[in-house]
Design a protein around this motif. Structure first.
Motif, mmCIF file in Angstrom:
data_model
loop_
_atom_site.group_PDB
_atom_site.id
_atom_site.type_symbol
_atom_site.label_atom_id
_atom_site.label_comp_id
_atom_site.label_asym_id
_atom_site.label_seq_id
_atom_site.Cartn_x
_atom_site.Cartn_y
_atom_site.Cartn_z
ATOM 1 N N GLY A 1 44.723 40.857 43.398
ATOM 2 C CA GLY A 1 43.456 41.188 42.766
ATOM 3 C C GLY A 1 42.466 41.889 43.664
ATOM 4 O O GLY A 1 42.824 42.703 44.516
ATOM 5 N N GLN A 2 41.195 41.555 43.446
ATOM 6 C CA GLN A 2 40.076 42.182 44.142
ATOM 7 C C GLN A 2 40.209 42.050 45.657
ATOM 8 O O GLN A 2 39.938 42.989 46.401
ATOM 9 N N GLU A 3 40.643 40.876 46.121
ATOM 10 C CA GLU A 3 40.753 40.657 47.569
ATOM 11 C C GLU A 3 41.788 41.585 48.189
ATOM 12 O O GLU A 3 41.559 42.149 49.253
ATOM 13 N N GLU B 1 40.249 45.089 48.273
ATOM 14 C CA GLU B 1 39.216 45.210 49.314
ATOM 15 C C GLU B 1 39.837 45.234 50.704
ATOM 16 O O GLU B 1 39.396 45.983 51.578
#
Length: 143
Positions: A41-43, A46
């Motif tokens: 996901g987002q992690e 990033e």
């Protein structure tokens, strides 16, 4: 902080005390390919954004893991993918790569990444005691 490929490899080479950049690169590729299967996901997006493009793509197109590996099995899997590696050298490789990744990620993102991973990964990233501190009962004091 966004590292160039040269700066990233130089940091891994220095931490791992590798005689050649090729060895640092081999360790980085394997460890990031395994890590990418565990962070989602987002992690993951990033984290990839803070790595050089070559390594971001490895993180985003990981080796598939059937299940989340605990830190010891992660090290064993690293050893299996690096020719001639032992569990000891793989632990060294993992620590060299992940400590550089942790520096690139920064404190906030690393905290969120560690929450996705089984307990004990903080040691591989060079951040010991993070989980113990988080799981202490109120009123308990740290060492």
């Amino acid at each position: 902080m966004h590292l160039t490929q040269e700066a990233f490899l130089a940091a891994v080479q220095e931490r791992g005390e590798y005689p050649s950049q090729q060895e640092a690169e081999r360790a980085a590729r394997v460890v990031l390919a395994l890590l990418g299967a565990h962070v989602v996901g987002q992690e993951r997006a990033e984290l990839a954004a803070r790595l050089p493009e070559t390594y971001a793509l490895i993180l985003l197109n990981p080796l598939q893991a059937a299940e989340p590996l605990g830190p010891e099995r992660f090290v064993r899997a690293t050893a299996a993918w690096i020719e001639g590696a032992t569990e000891e050298t793989a632990k060294w490789d993992t620590g060299a790569v992940l400590s550089v990744v942790a520096d690139a990620a920064g404190e906030d993102l690393m905290h969120r990444v560690l929450l996705q991973l089984p307990p004990g990964y903080d040691l591989l990233f060079g951040h010991p005691d993070r989980h113990e501190a988080d799981s202490r009962q109120p009123g308990e004091r740290g060492a």
